[in-house]
Design an enzyme around this catalytic site. Structure first.
Site, PDB file in Angstrom:
ATOM      1  N   TYR A  98       1.456  28.850  -8.262  1.00 38.03           N
ATOM      2  CA  TYR A  98       0.730  30.127  -8.309  1.00 38.03           C
ATOM      3  C   TYR A  98       1.599  31.244  -8.879  1.00 38.03           C
ATOM      4  O   TYR A  98       1.235  32.411  -8.804  1.00 38.03           O
ATOM      5  CB  TYR A  98       0.140  30.443  -6.932  1.00 38.03           C
ATOM      6  CG  TYR A  98      -0.982  29.463  -6.636  1.00 38.03           C
ATOM      7  CD1 TYR A  98      -2.264  29.686  -7.124  1.00 38.03           C
ATOM      8  CD2 TYR A  98      -0.728  28.271  -5.944  1.00 38.03           C
ATOM      9  CE1 TYR A  98      -3.283  28.765  -6.917  1.00 38.03           C
ATOM     10  CE2 TYR A  98      -1.737  27.340  -5.740  1.00 38.03           C
ATOM     11  CZ  TYR A  98      -3.015  27.595  -6.227  1.00 38.03           C
ATOM     12  OH  TYR A  98      -4.017  26.675  -6.040  1.00 38.03           O
ATOM     13  N   ASN A 136      -4.604  36.689 -12.426  1.00 38.90           N
ATOM     14  CA  ASN A 136      -4.356  38.029 -11.898  1.00 38.90           C
ATOM     15  C   ASN A 136      -2.900  38.451 -12.075  1.00 38.90           C
ATOM     16  O   ASN A 136      -2.602  39.635 -12.113  1.00 38.90           O
ATOM     17  CB  ASN A 136      -4.715  38.059 -10.406  1.00 38.90           C
ATOM     18  CG  ASN A 136      -4.299  39.351  -9.726  1.00 38.90           C
ATOM     19  OD1 ASN A 136      -4.809  40.419 -10.045  1.00 38.90           O
ATOM     20  ND2 ASN A 136      -3.327  39.268  -8.806  1.00 38.90           N
ATOM     21  N   HIS A 137      -2.024  37.462 -12.174  1.00 42.07           N
ATOM     22  CA  HIS A 137      -0.609  37.791 -12.071  1.00 42.07           C
ATOM     23  C   HIS A 137       0.273  36.759 -12.763  1.00 42.07           C
ATOM     24  O   HIS A 137      -0.209  35.695 -13.178  1.00 42.07           O
ATOM     25  CB  HIS A 137      -0.220  37.900 -10.594  1.00 42.07           C
ATOM     26  CG  HIS A 137      -0.588  36.673  -9.798  1.00 42.07           C
ATOM     27  ND1 HIS A 137      -1.713  36.611  -8.990  1.00 42.07           N
ATOM     28  CD2 HIS A 137      -0.023  35.441  -9.721  1.00 42.07           C
ATOM     29  CE1 HIS A 137      -1.796  35.415  -8.439  1.00 42.07           C
ATOM     30  NE2 HIS A 137      -0.779  34.674  -8.873  1.00 42.07           N
ATOM     31  N   ASP A 192       1.564  42.076 -11.548  1.00 43.65           N
ATOM     32  CA  ASP A 192       0.111  42.205 -11.640  1.00 43.65           C
ATOM     33  C   ASP A 192      -0.330  42.596 -13.053  1.00 43.65           C
ATOM     34  O   ASP A 192      -0.038  43.687 -13.541  1.00 43.65           O
ATOM     35  CB  ASP A 192      -0.357  43.270 -10.640  1.00 43.65           C
ATOM     36  CG  ASP A 192      -1.832  43.129 -10.318  1.00 43.65           C
ATOM     37  OD1 ASP A 192      -2.200  42.074  -9.754  1.00 43.65           O
ATOM     38  OD2 ASP A 192      -2.609  44.042 -10.646  1.00 43.65           O
ATOM     39  N   ASP A 222      -8.614  32.206  -9.268  1.00 44.93           N
ATOM     40  CA  ASP A 222      -7.656  32.503  -8.210  1.00 44.93           C
ATOM     41  C   ASP A 222      -7.548  34.023  -8.033  1.00 44.93           C
ATOM     42  O   ASP A 222      -7.532  34.772  -9.013  1.00 44.93           O
ATOM     43  CB  ASP A 222      -6.288  31.925  -8.617  1.00 44.93           C
ATOM     44  CG  ASP A 222      -5.218  32.178  -7.577  1.00 44.93           C
ATOM     45  OD1 ASP A 222      -5.267  31.542  -6.515  1.00 44.93           O
ATOM     46  OD2 ASP A 222      -4.328  33.034  -7.826  1.00 44.93           O
ATOM     47  N   LYS A 225     -10.361  38.588  -5.900  1.00 47.55           N
ATOM     48  CA  LYS A 225     -10.454  39.851  -5.164  1.00 47.55           C
ATOM     49  C   LYS A 225      -9.464  40.889  -5.684  1.00 47.55           C
ATOM     50  O   LYS A 225      -9.667  42.095  -5.525  1.00 47.55           O
ATOM     51  CB  LYS A 225     -10.172  39.566  -3.679  1.00 47.55           C
ATOM     52  CG  LYS A 225     -10.249  40.763  -2.779  1.00 47.55           C
ATOM     53  CD  LYS A 225     -10.320  40.357  -1.314  1.00 47.55           C
ATOM     54  CE  LYS A 225      -8.950  40.209  -0.693  1.00 47.55           C
ATOM     55  NZ  LYS A 225      -9.066  39.904   0.763  1.00 47.55           N
ATOM     56  N   GLU A 253     -12.485  33.176  -6.068  1.00 47.19           N
ATOM     57  CA  GLU A 253     -11.855  33.236  -4.759  1.00 47.19           C
ATOM     58  C   GLU A 253     -11.804  34.683  -4.283  1.00 47.19           C
ATOM     59  O   GLU A 253     -10.967  35.471  -4.724  1.00 47.19           O
ATOM     60  CB  GLU A 253     -10.437  32.647  -4.817  1.00 47.19           C
ATOM     61  CG  GLU A 253      -9.912  32.360  -3.431  1.00 47.19           C
ATOM     62  CD  GLU A 253      -8.517  32.849  -3.215  1.00 47.19           C
ATOM     63  OE1 GLU A 253      -7.862  32.364  -2.285  1.00 47.19           O
ATOM     64  OE2 GLU A 253      -8.057  33.732  -3.957  1.00 47.19           O
ATOM     65  N   ASN A 318      -9.222  24.774   3.022  1.00 46.76           N
ATOM     66  CA  ASN A 318      -8.712  24.660   1.661  1.00 46.76           C
ATOM     67  C   ASN A 318      -7.191  24.630   1.718  1.00 46.76           C
ATOM     68  O   ASN A 318      -6.606  24.592   2.801  1.00 46.76           O
ATOM     69  CB  ASN A 318      -9.276  25.762   0.763  1.00 46.76           C
ATOM     70  CG  ASN A 318      -8.650  27.124   1.049  1.00 46.76           C
ATOM     71  OD1 ASN A 318      -7.820  27.281   1.946  1.00 46.76           O
ATOM     72  ND2 ASN A 318      -9.035  28.120   0.285  1.00 46.76           N
ATOM     73  N   ASP A 320      -4.932  26.766   1.260  1.00 46.78           N
ATOM     74  CA  ASP A 320      -4.289  27.878   1.976  1.00 46.78           C
ATOM     75  C   ASP A 320      -4.576  27.802   3.472  1.00 46.78           C
ATOM     76  O   ASP A 320      -3.670  27.837   4.293  1.00 46.78           O
ATOM     77  CB  ASP A 320      -4.814  29.227   1.451  1.00 46.78           C
ATOM     78  CG  ASP A 320      -4.239  29.601   0.088  1.00 46.78           C
ATOM     79  OD1 ASP A 320      -3.050  29.308  -0.147  1.00 46.78           O
ATOM     80  OD2 ASP A 320      -4.980  30.174  -0.724  1.00 46.78           O
ATOM     81  N   HIS A 325      -1.870  29.901   5.225  1.00 43.00           N
ATOM     82  CA  HIS A 325      -1.736  30.903   4.164  1.00 43.00           C
ATOM     83  C   HIS A 325      -3.105  31.553   3.950  1.00 43.00           C
ATOM     84  O   HIS A 325      -4.078  31.201   4.601  1.00 43.00           O
ATOM     85  CB  HIS A 325      -1.243  30.235   2.868  1.00 43.00           C
ATOM     86  CG  HIS A 325       0.231  29.923   2.890  1.00 43.00           C
ATOM     87  ND1 HIS A 325       1.108  30.351   1.928  1.00 43.00           N
ATOM     88  CD2 HIS A 325       0.980  29.219   3.770  1.00 43.00           C
ATOM     89  CE1 HIS A 325       2.332  29.932   2.202  1.00 43.00           C
ATOM     90  NE2 HIS A 325       2.282  29.230   3.316  1.00 43.00           N
TER      91      HIS A 325
HETATM   92  C1  LAG Z   1      -4.313  32.601  -4.040  1.00 42.81           C
HETATM   93  N1  LAG Z   1      -5.488  32.992  -3.971  1.00 42.81           N
HETATM   94  O1  LAG Z   1      -5.834  34.263  -4.147  1.00 42.81           O
HETATM   95  C2  LAG Z   1      -3.921  31.209  -3.781  1.00 42.81           C
HETATM   96  O2  LAG Z   1      -4.995  30.488  -3.215  1.00 42.81           O
HETATM   97  C3  LAG Z   1      -2.708  31.219  -2.921  1.00 42.81           C
HETATM   98  O3  LAG Z   1      -2.324  29.902  -2.614  1.00 42.81           O
HETATM   99  C4  LAG Z   1      -1.601  31.976  -3.656  1.00 42.81           C
HETATM  100  O4  LAG Z   1      -0.461  32.196  -2.805  1.00 42.81           O
HETATM  101  C5  LAG Z   1      -2.033  33.372  -4.054  1.00 42.81           C
HETATM  102  N2  LAG Z   1      -3.409  33.534  -4.305  1.00 42.81           N
HETATM  103  C6  LAG Z   1      -1.324  33.771  -5.335  1.00 42.81           C
HETATM  104  O5  LAG Z   1      -1.828  33.031  -6.430  1.00 42.81           O
HETATM  105  C7  LAG Z   1       0.517  31.165  -2.820  1.00 42.81           C
HETATM  106  C8  LAG Z   1       1.235  31.149  -1.471  1.00 42.81           C
HETATM  107  C9  LAG Z   1       2.156  32.341  -1.339  1.00 42.81           C
HETATM  108  C10 LAG Z   1       3.106  32.378  -2.527  1.00 42.81           C
HETATM  109  C11 LAG Z   1       2.243  32.540  -3.775  1.00 42.81           C
HETATM  110  C12 LAG Z   1       3.059  32.645  -5.065  1.00 42.81           C
HETATM  111  O6  LAG Z   1       0.269  31.187  -0.413  1.00 42.81           O
HETATM  112  O7  LAG Z   1       2.928  32.179  -0.119  1.00 42.81           O
HETATM  113  O8  LAG Z   1       3.974  33.476  -2.397  1.00 42.81           O
HETATM  114  O9  LAG Z   1       1.400  31.380  -3.897  1.00 42.81           O
HETATM  115  O10 LAG Z   1       3.871  31.514  -5.249  1.00 42.81           O
HETATM  116  C13 LAG Z   1       5.361  33.188  -2.563  1.00 42.81           C
HETATM  117  C14 LAG Z   1       6.152  33.464  -1.297  1.00 42.81           C
HETATM  118  C15 LAG Z   1       6.092  34.956  -0.994  1.00 42.81           C
HETATM  119  C16 LAG Z   1       6.640  35.751  -2.168  1.00 42.81           C
HETATM  120  C17 LAG Z   1       5.828  35.377  -3.418  1.00 42.81           C
HETATM  121  C18 LAG Z   1       6.366  36.076  -4.679  1.00 42.81           C
HETATM  122  O11 LAG Z   1       5.582  32.707  -0.221  1.00 42.81           O
HETATM  123  O12 LAG Z   1       6.904  35.201   0.155  1.00 42.81           O
HETATM  124  O13 LAG Z   1       6.506  37.146  -1.922  1.00 42.81           O
HETATM  125  O14 LAG Z   1       5.908  33.979  -3.635  1.00 42.81           O
HETATM  126  O15 LAG Z   1       7.604  35.548  -5.078  1.00 42.81           O
HETATM  127 CA    CA Z   2      -4.669  42.758 -10.015  1.00 42.09          CA
END
Ligand code: LAG
Ligand code: CA
Length: 511
Positions: A98, A136-137, A192, A222, A225, A253, A318, A320, A325
């Site tokens: 992601y 989105n990012h 972003d 993804d 929102k 999503e 799902n 997450d 998450h």
């Molecule tokens: C989603 N939906 O809106 C995805 O379903 C979800 O799995 C994604 O988060 C999120 N949006 C961004 O696409 C996942 C993890 C996060 C992870 C992120 C980016 O749930 O925990 O964040 O992917 O890899 C991670 C670290 C964070 C950190 C971030 C930025 O866990 O602590 O701040 O990376 O480096």
């Molecule tokens: Ca945005």
């Protein structure tokens, strides 16, 4: 391995059920390659889709041919196919994918060529591919190297995006009551994209368009929102304009607990939405939380604050929610064993939304990536020609109860209503789908013996929760129980504790 967890969970469940450790009827021991007679449908109307979370492209291709097509799954959601960050120091977590580094199609799941081969092979097996579009990012990390070898720094991605292509907030999202904060700032610190910019929109459309050219039939959007709905609408309109002859399936999503500035209905104009409330309601009912029972589910639908059925993709869990998450919550997962299987039986039988089945790898740690070698290479699901679904991969989509109900969903699709609803006012329920199918669920600690009134034609039916028809249509696969429906459309059956029974016209014995 998770059967042990199952015991722990059931012991603490509010209904105090006893779940036996003998081989369960609902949860498979080993391979359960049931061969059904259903022919793969040509168009990918998504009756049921399955998320093969973190599977490789090569494995998905094989699964389409050997299991998904023959068992009636119409579509697969794949993990994001773009180049992503690689985090060796973090043990290659699943969430690498992601964090976008470029739109090159080189990922942990395989190469561009692997992706193309999978799309083609799945399409030939009657299974559509939906890609997870992370638009989105980009990354949250300040710098690094991506899965295709691209060196980047945050806000600067070679030949793709420069700092002016990002929103100015540059702070994490903190206030979900403020639409500007949610859409302009950084979801968990991820760079972003300025999705209002024409240049950024065009780059995103180019990426998605390439996938459509390769045969991708739909997209999960993804973090929808976190993109202004009008900007996402513009992106999707441009994409559709470029492919006027392709009927793309879009589902967005939008995690909408009902209390925030951004609501799911803001997105209905651009496609379907993933309705996160559904899995929460199912979880509460099957766990007996909030005073909920299965009997209450009779009215499950828009009146509960869910999206209109035609707008919704629904799921018990799902990727997450199964690991806390995406906001967490009381969602059932494979770790709940039989309870999880029963919840999926309900989801697949009940005519609301488009069901998405989750297919997991086993995990203990919420960050842990898929089964992999020391260098982070994902290990194949198939070992010595057999799907390894009882260890490091879970393959919920192959559990007989879930897979059998995918056939039920297809067979009953044309009847939109619930008919002949019955319940004991607690956690034993049954209902029909007109003259096409009938299901009974016993989520209690004692057997259920009852004469059920259905609208099914007289005959002998296989209990598809245990197995469908054999290839020649003369017997039930896997020694599934045969149920006799009489001329009045009634049958009498005993359902042991924590089991289900489902009949449909496509699993009716010829004699
Ligand atoms: C989603 N939906 O809106 C995805 O379903 C979800 O799995 C994604 O988060 C999120 N949006 C961004 O696409 C996942 C993890 C996060 C992870 C992120 C980016 O749930 O925990 O964040 O992917 O890899 C991670 C670290 C964070 C950190 C971030 C930025 O866990 O602590 O701040 O990376 O480096
Ligand atoms: Ca945005």
């Amino acid at each position: 391995m998770w059967k042990i967890v199952l015991g722990a969970v059931s012991a603490s469940s509010l209904l105090g059920l006893v779940i036996l450790f003998s081989p369960s009827a609902l949860v498979p021991a080993l391979s359960s390659e049931v061969s059904l007679t259903q022919a793969p449908a040509a168009p990918a109307t998504p009756t049921t889709l399955v998320h093969l979370f973190e599977w490789t492209w090569a494995d998905i291709a094989t699964e389409c041919e050997t299991y998904l097509g023959p068992n009636g799954y119409r579509a697969v959601q794949i993990s994001p196919p773009h180049e992503h960050i690689v985090l060796a120091d973090y043990g290659y977590p699943w969430w690498q994918r992601y964090q976008v580094v470029s739109y090159q199609l080189e990922s942990r799941s395989g190469s561009r060529a692997d992706l193309q081969a999978m799309i083609d092979r799945c399409r030939d097996a009657g299974v559509a591919i939906y890609a997870d579009a992370v638009i989105n990012h980009m990354t949250g990390f300040e710098s690094g190297v991506g899965s295709a070898g691209t060196r980047f720094s945050k806000y600067d991605y070679p030949d793709l995006y420069a700092p002016e292509d990002f929103h100015n907030c540059r702070q994490p999202v903190t206030n979900y009551d403020d639409a500007e904060n949610v859409t302009q700032c950084e979801l968990v610190g991820l760079a972003d994209l300025n999705t209002s910019s024409n240049a950024v929109q065009t780059t995103i459309v180019d990426y998605m368009s390439e996938l459509v050219d390769m045969g991708v039939a739909g997209f999960r959007i993804d973090a929808a929102k976190h993109i202004r709905n009008e900007e996402l609408g513009q992106i999707l309109d441009q994409l559709r304009d470029r492919h006027p002859d392709t009927d793309l399936y879009i589902y967005q999503e939008v995690i909408d607990p009902g209390t925030e500035a951004i609501r799911k209905q803001d997105f209905y104009d651009s496609g379907n939405v993933l309705d996160f409330k559904y899995g929460r309601f199912i979880g509460e009912a099957f766990l007996g939380l909030e005073g909920q029972t299965l009997a209450n589910l009779q009215t499950l639908g828009e009146g509960w604050g869910l999206a209109p059925s035609s707008q919704a993709v629904v799921f018990t869990d799902n990727h997450d929610k199964q690991r806390g998450h995406g906001g967490g919550g009381d969602y059932l997962t494979y770790k709940n064993g039989d309870l999880y299987a029963l919840a999926n039986v309900f989801m697949l039988a009940f005519p609301y939304g488009k069901p998405q089945v989750m297919s997991s790898f086993a995990f203990d740690d919420s960050e842990q990536g898929p089964p992999a070698e020391a260098d982070g290479t994902t290990r194949s699901v198939y070992q010595n020609g057999q799907a390894n679904c009882s260890g490091e991969w879970v393959c919920e989509h192959r559990w007989p109860a879930i897979s059998g109900m995918v056939g039920f969903r297809n067979a009953t699709q044309s009847v939109a209503e619930v008919t002949n609803w019955w319940s004991n006012q607690a956690n034993q329920i049954a209902f029909g789908r007109g003259n096409l199918g009938f299901v009974a669920i016993n989520r209690e600690a004692q057997p259920l013996t009852h004469t059920f009134q259905t609208q099914l034609p007289q005959g002998r039916y296989c209990n598809v929760v245990q197995g469908g028809l054999s290839a020649d249509g003369a017997a039930c696969a896997n020694d599934a129980k045969v149920v006799l429906v009489n001329r009045a459309g009634q049958f009498t059956a005993t359902l042991p504790e924590m089991t289900a029974l489902a009949l449909h016209v496509e699993a009716k014995l010829s004699r």
